[in-house]
Write a protein that holds these residues in place. Structure first.
Motif, PDB file in Angstrom:
ATOM      1  N   PHE A 113      11.379-107.640 -29.121  1.00  0.00           N
ATOM      2  CA  PHE A 113      11.713-106.348 -28.236  1.00  0.00           C
ATOM      3  C   PHE A 113      13.188-106.674 -27.437  1.00  0.00           C
ATOM      4  O   PHE A 113      13.386-107.873 -26.779  1.00  0.00           O
ATOM      5  CB  PHE A 113      10.811-105.593 -27.369  1.00  0.00           C
ATOM      6  CG  PHE A 113      11.401-104.705 -26.288  1.00  0.00           C
ATOM      7  CD1 PHE A 113      11.341-103.313 -27.014  1.00  0.00           C
ATOM      8  CD2 PHE A 113      11.774-104.953 -25.205  1.00  0.00           C
ATOM      9  CE1 PHE A 113      11.828-102.114 -26.126  1.00  0.00           C
ATOM     10  CE2 PHE A 113      12.343-103.781 -24.273  1.00  0.00           C
ATOM     11  CZ  PHE A 113      12.213-102.627 -24.658  1.00  0.00           C
ATOM     12  N   ILE A 151      16.282-104.859 -25.193  1.00  0.00           N
ATOM     13  CA  ILE A 151      17.319-103.562 -24.634  1.00  0.00           C
ATOM     14  C   ILE A 151      18.431-104.135 -23.836  1.00  0.00           C
ATOM     15  O   ILE A 151      18.228-105.028 -23.269  1.00  0.00           O
ATOM     16  CB  ILE A 151      16.574-102.265 -24.100  1.00  0.00           C
ATOM     17  CG1 ILE A 151      15.846-102.944 -22.794  1.00  0.00           C
ATOM     18  CG2 ILE A 151      15.572-101.701 -24.992  1.00  0.00           C
ATOM     19  CD1 ILE A 151      15.705-101.710 -21.720  1.00  0.00           C
ATOM     20  N   HIS A 170      18.823-100.172 -27.715  1.00  0.00           N
ATOM     21  CA  HIS A 170      17.950-101.070 -28.300  1.00  0.00           C
ATOM     22  C   HIS A 170      18.247-101.639 -29.506  1.00  0.00           C
ATOM     23  O   HIS A 170      18.604-101.123 -30.364  1.00  0.00           O
ATOM     24  CB  HIS A 170      16.462 -99.898 -28.610  1.00  0.00           C
ATOM     25  CG  HIS A 170      15.483-100.423 -29.521  1.00  0.00           C
ATOM     26  ND1 HIS A 170      15.207-100.664 -30.648  1.00  0.00           N
ATOM     27  CD2 HIS A 170      14.637-101.506 -28.904  1.00  0.00           C
ATOM     28  CE1 HIS A 170      14.353-101.254 -31.116  1.00  0.00           C
ATOM     29  NE2 HIS A 170      14.004-101.775 -29.909  1.00  0.00           N
ATOM     30  N   ARG A 189      17.000-103.669 -32.205  1.00  0.00           N
ATOM     31  CA  ARG A 189      15.937-103.904 -33.214  1.00  0.00           C
ATOM     32  C   ARG A 189      15.867-105.329 -33.417  1.00  0.00           C
ATOM     33  O   ARG A 189      16.678-106.085 -33.569  1.00  0.00           O
ATOM     34  CB  ARG A 189      15.936-102.979 -34.479  1.00  0.00           C
ATOM     35  CG  ARG A 189      17.010-103.353 -35.305  1.00  0.00           C
ATOM     36  CD  ARG A 189      16.819-102.815 -36.719  1.00  0.00           C
ATOM     37  NE  ARG A 189      17.816-102.933 -37.640  1.00  0.00           N
ATOM     38  CZ  ARG A 189      17.960-104.272 -38.140  1.00  0.00           C
ATOM     39  NH1 ARG A 189      17.282-104.963 -37.999  1.00  0.00           N
ATOM     40  NH2 ARG A 189      19.112-104.358 -38.880  1.00  0.00           N
TER      41      ARG A 189
END
Length: 140
Positions: free
Chosen positions: A67, A69, A95, A97
């Motif tokens: 994860f 961001i 975000h 990926r």
């Protein structure tokens, strides 16, 4: 529900941690927000800000992370995500990926962003260039 034995409460004030130049990129400064310690390494949260004018940028890379961001708090940055140029300005959230090949190649002198990544000890892997990268803006 989170296992309360492996996570702790954390409250970091601006004066609690210094800006450091020994992060992933020497042309940025990093300020730890205490999340990696509080989550036993599951997640890192830090502020990142411009320290030097862009010359070569980050180079093409991807992260081994589950994860990630980026929330731009000040200024702007230009990224390449594959062959797509993306302007990220204050207030924008991206975000990234897992495994996306990207390149941060330009940013304003006042650029600052919050980055949250899991796990905290994520790896950055150099990648071949999928396309040409625009020339960064001069700060002069």
């Amino acid at each position: 529900m989170l296992d309360k034995t492996t996570t702790t409460f954390s409250h970091v004030k601006p004066a609690d941690t210094d800006w450091r130049s020994d992060g992933l990129r020497d042309f940025f400064l990093y300020r730890d927000l205490g999340v990696a310690a509080a989550t036993s390494g599951r997640v890192i949260a830090h502020l990142v800000k411009a320290n030097m004018a862009p010359e070569k940028g980050t180079g093409w890379h991807r992260h081994e992370a589950e994860f990630q961001i980026v929330f731009m708090t000040k200024g702007w940055a230009k990224f390449m995500y594959g062959d797509q140029e993306t302007l990220v300005e204050a207030g924008d959230c991206v975000h990234q990926r897992p495994g996306i090949v990207h390149y941060l190649f330009d940013y304003s002198p006042d650029m600052e962003y919050l980055e949250i990544v899991g796990p905290a000890d994520f790896k950055s892997i150099d990648m071949p260039a999928p396309c040409e990268v625009p020339t960064p803006t001069s700060w002069k």
